[in-house]
Design an enzyme around this catalytic site. Structure first.
Site, PDB file in Angstrom:
ATOM      1  N   GLY A  60       0.812  -1.208   0.000  1.00  0.00           N
ATOM      2  CA  GLY A  60       0.000   0.000   0.000  1.00  0.00           C
ATOM      3  C   GLY A  60       0.844   1.255   0.000  1.00  0.00           C
ATOM      4  N   CYS A  61       0.243   2.359   0.413  1.00  0.00           N
ATOM      5  CA  CYS A  61       0.924   3.652   0.407  1.00  0.00           C
ATOM      6  C   CYS A  61       2.245   3.599   1.159  1.00  0.00           C
ATOM      7  CB  CYS A  61       0.016   4.698   1.051  1.00  0.00           C
ATOM      8  SG  CYS A  61       0.815   6.294   1.278  1.00  0.00           S
ATOM      9  N   PHE A  62       3.322   3.991   0.495  1.00  0.00           N
ATOM     10  CA  PHE A  62       4.630   3.873   1.148  1.00  0.00           C
ATOM     11  C   PHE A  62       4.818   4.853   2.302  1.00  0.00           C
ATOM     12  CE2 PHE A  62       6.602   6.011  -2.940  1.00  0.00           C
ATOM     13  CZ  PHE A  62       5.922   7.187  -2.700  1.00  0.00           C
TER      14      PHE A  62
END
Length: 231
Positions: A60-62
């Site tokens: 997912g979003c880093f």
């Protein structure tokens, strides 16, 4: 940590997760409008980094993933970036809009004397939902898919054995694990403003509503993994 205990914590993490409605365009606008003027991330020197092992994950979003791994004991440094595709020198704009096969990923430098690769795999599975295809929370698209990268056959076996254990224990209640187990090739570090994004931009709405709650759930359920200052 015994695997039964870890499986319980993963189940607990998933049961308290929430999916907020926030589309990709909104996130991109937030990035463009909130580039921080905070000084560049204070990092270890190249020589210092060479002392440690590396591991690579996408979940997912880093922004979220970087903050989670940086809270883990034995982890010395984490960088946000891109991996899993064949395109050279990807940019955030291209990755965010699905114009490459890269996923948002993190590069984890860790001390194997303090934490093992197996434990990092536990952190990976315990901090996201590996049963959603091309999605993690509010973020949708192949760039947010779940990938556990391996650099050796030993690491591959550790990942696959752990997936088998999760499946055997039916941790996800019949939902199959869709995490890709992929041989590591190359990691491209993301633009500077993405590094330590959660710390630099605590008032960003995405950070407030998605990243921080995700990090706090992880800290609550995996307290034994945390650095002292992360408690």
């Amino acid at each position: 940590m015994k695997i039964v205990h870890t499986l319980f914590l993963i189940t607990l993490f998933l049961s308290t997760s929430s999916c907020l409605s926030k589309n990709k365009a909104e996130k991109t606008v937030a990035v463009q409008s909130e580039q921080s003027d905070v000084s560049k991330k204070q990092t270890l020197t190249e020589a210092e980094l060479q002392q440690y092992e590396t591991a690579y994950f996408a979940s997912g979003c880093f922004w979220c993933v970087e903050a989670i791994f940086e809270s883990v004991k034995g982890v010395q440094e984490v960088y946000s970036g891109y991996s899993g595709g064949s395109e050279k020198n990807p940019t955030y704009k291209k990755v965010a809009y699905g114009l490459t096969r890269h996923a948002e990923a993190v590069e984890v430098y860790y001390d194997p004397k303090a934490i093992s690769f197996t434990q990092l795999v536990q952190v990976f599975f315990g901090s996201h939902d590996p049963t959603t295809i091309n999605r993690q929370g509010p973020d949708q698209g192949a760039q947010y898919r779940s990938i556990a990268f391996y650099k050796s056959e030993e690491e591959k076996k550790i990942i696959e054995d752990y997936i088998a254990a999760l499946t055997a224990e039916d941790v996800y209640q019949g939902r199959p694990i869709v995490t890709e187990v992929e041989k590591f090739d190359v990691f491209y570090k993301a633009e500077e403003y993405h590094q330590d994004y959660e710390r630099k931009n605590p008032n960003n709405s995405y950070i407030q509503n998605v990243s921080i709650p995700r990090l706090n759930r992880f800290k609550k359920n995996f307290a034994s993994f945390l650095k002292e200052e992360s408690h």
